[in-house]
Design a protein around this motif. Structure first.
Motif, PDB file in Angstrom:
ATOM      1  N   LYS A   1       3.900   3.479   3.425  1.00  0.00           N
ATOM      2  CA  LYS A   1       4.733   4.746   3.052  1.00  0.00           C
ATOM      3  C   LYS A   1       5.558   4.064   3.186  1.00  0.00           C
ATOM      4  O   LYS A   1       7.059   4.706   2.779  1.00  0.00           O
ATOM      5  N   ARG A   2       5.979   3.290   4.489  1.00  0.00           N
ATOM      6  CA  ARG A   2       7.666   3.382   5.200  1.00  0.00           C
ATOM      7  C   ARG A   2       8.692   2.679   3.686  1.00  0.00           C
ATOM      8  O   ARG A   2       9.766   2.641   3.861  1.00  0.00           O
ATOM      9  N   TYR A   3       7.853   2.063   2.329  1.00  0.00           N
ATOM     10  CA  TYR A   3       8.632   1.141   1.963  1.00  0.00           C
ATOM     11  C   TYR A   3       9.280   2.130   0.834  1.00  0.00           C
ATOM     12  O   TYR A   3       9.861   1.834  -0.106  1.00  0.00           O
ATOM     13  N   ALA A   4       8.623   2.878   0.923  1.00  0.00           N
ATOM     14  CA  ALA A   4       9.044   4.506   0.080  1.00  0.00           C
ATOM     15  C   ALA A   4      10.361   4.416  -0.493  1.00  0.00           C
ATOM     16  O   ALA A   4      10.946   5.083  -1.606  1.00  0.00           O
ATOM     17  N   SER A   5      11.404   4.589   0.473  1.00  0.00           N
ATOM     18  CA  SER A   5      12.643   5.064   0.495  1.00  0.00           C
ATOM     19  C   SER A   5      13.212   3.425   0.306  1.00  0.00           C
ATOM     20  O   SER A   5      14.714   3.512  -0.154  1.00  0.00           O
ATOM     21  N   ILE A   6      12.360   2.249  -0.512  1.00  0.00           N
ATOM     22  CA  ILE A   6      13.483   0.923  -0.570  1.00  0.00           C
ATOM     23  C   ILE A   6      13.338   0.931  -2.628  1.00  0.00           C
ATOM     24  O   ILE A   6      12.173   0.548  -2.727  1.00  0.00           O
ATOM     25  N   SER A   7      14.651   0.830  -3.069  1.00  0.00           N
ATOM     26  CA  SER A   7      13.709   0.772  -4.603  1.00  0.00           C
ATOM     27  C   SER A   7      13.608  -0.368  -5.054  1.00  0.00           C
ATOM     28  O   SER A   7      12.464   0.239  -5.957  1.00  0.00           O
TER      29      SER A   7
ATOM     30  N   ALA B   1       9.735   0.612  -3.384  1.00  0.00           N
ATOM     31  CA  ALA B   1       8.466   1.580  -3.597  1.00  0.00           C
ATOM     32  C   ALA B   1       7.254   1.743  -4.432  1.00  0.00           C
ATOM     33  O   ALA B   1       6.138   2.383  -3.851  1.00  0.00           O
TER      34      ALA B   1
END
Length: 170
Positions: free
Chosen positions: A28-34, A37
């Motif tokens: 879920k940490r990747y959600a903010s990295i376009s 995501a």
């Protein structure tokens, strides 16, 4: 091994559902990295991914709840770090560093010539984190057939340009 409010131990079959949840939540940490995501919504690791691996779990000292894990297996006569994940909010507590130190100790114990892994080049908790700990890009000519197979499978769902193969020679 115990440090910072957690202990390391070998995982048991009863730990696997919690480890699956940790892997899913860690993504879920990747959600903010376009450009990453889409990876945030990937399913949890399947039980079959754990089976060929040696798994070390970090557990909360007070209640035994899993906080993170590292899974390794031999691949091309090298120790492959298949996955290392820490609970959401667990960053900065030394959990990942302790799991990596245990992986390094195991590699030395079994006389593995190197630890290998595949990871994202970015963000800071992926490739940069491992490079700060001495991992270097693995020369293509050193990649054996087992690791090449991992890379092929990963390229089916992950952009190879966002990935890197690292190793730490021992």
């Amino acid at each position: 091994m115990m440090a910072g409010g957690f202990a390391l131990r070998s995982a048991t079959a009863a730990d696997l559902p919690a480890l699956q949840r940790i892997s899913a939540h860690a993504r879920k940490r990747y959600a903010s990295i376009s450009f990453l995501a889409h990876f945030a919504d990937s399913p949890a690791l399947g039980i079959e991914r754990f089976q060929p691996c040696r798994i070390v779990v970090a557990v909360n000292h007070s209640d035994g709840v899993p906080l993170g894990f590292a899974m390794t297996r031999m691949l091309d006569r090298l120790l492959y770090l298949d996955n290392i994940s820490v609970v959401t909010g667990g960053s900065g507590r030394g959990i990942g560093a302790a799991l990596l130190a245990e992986t390094l100790a195991n590699a030395r114990e079994i006389a593995a010539p190197a630890i290998t892994l595949t990871t994202f080049r970015e963000p800071v908790w992926n490739g940069p984190w491992f490079r700060r700990r001495g991992f270097e890009p693995m020369p293509e000519q050193e990649i054996g057939p087992g690791l090449a197979g991992v890379l092929r499978r990963q390229s089916q769902s992950l952009d190879p340009l966002t990935r890197e193969t690292l190793w730490l020679r021992l």
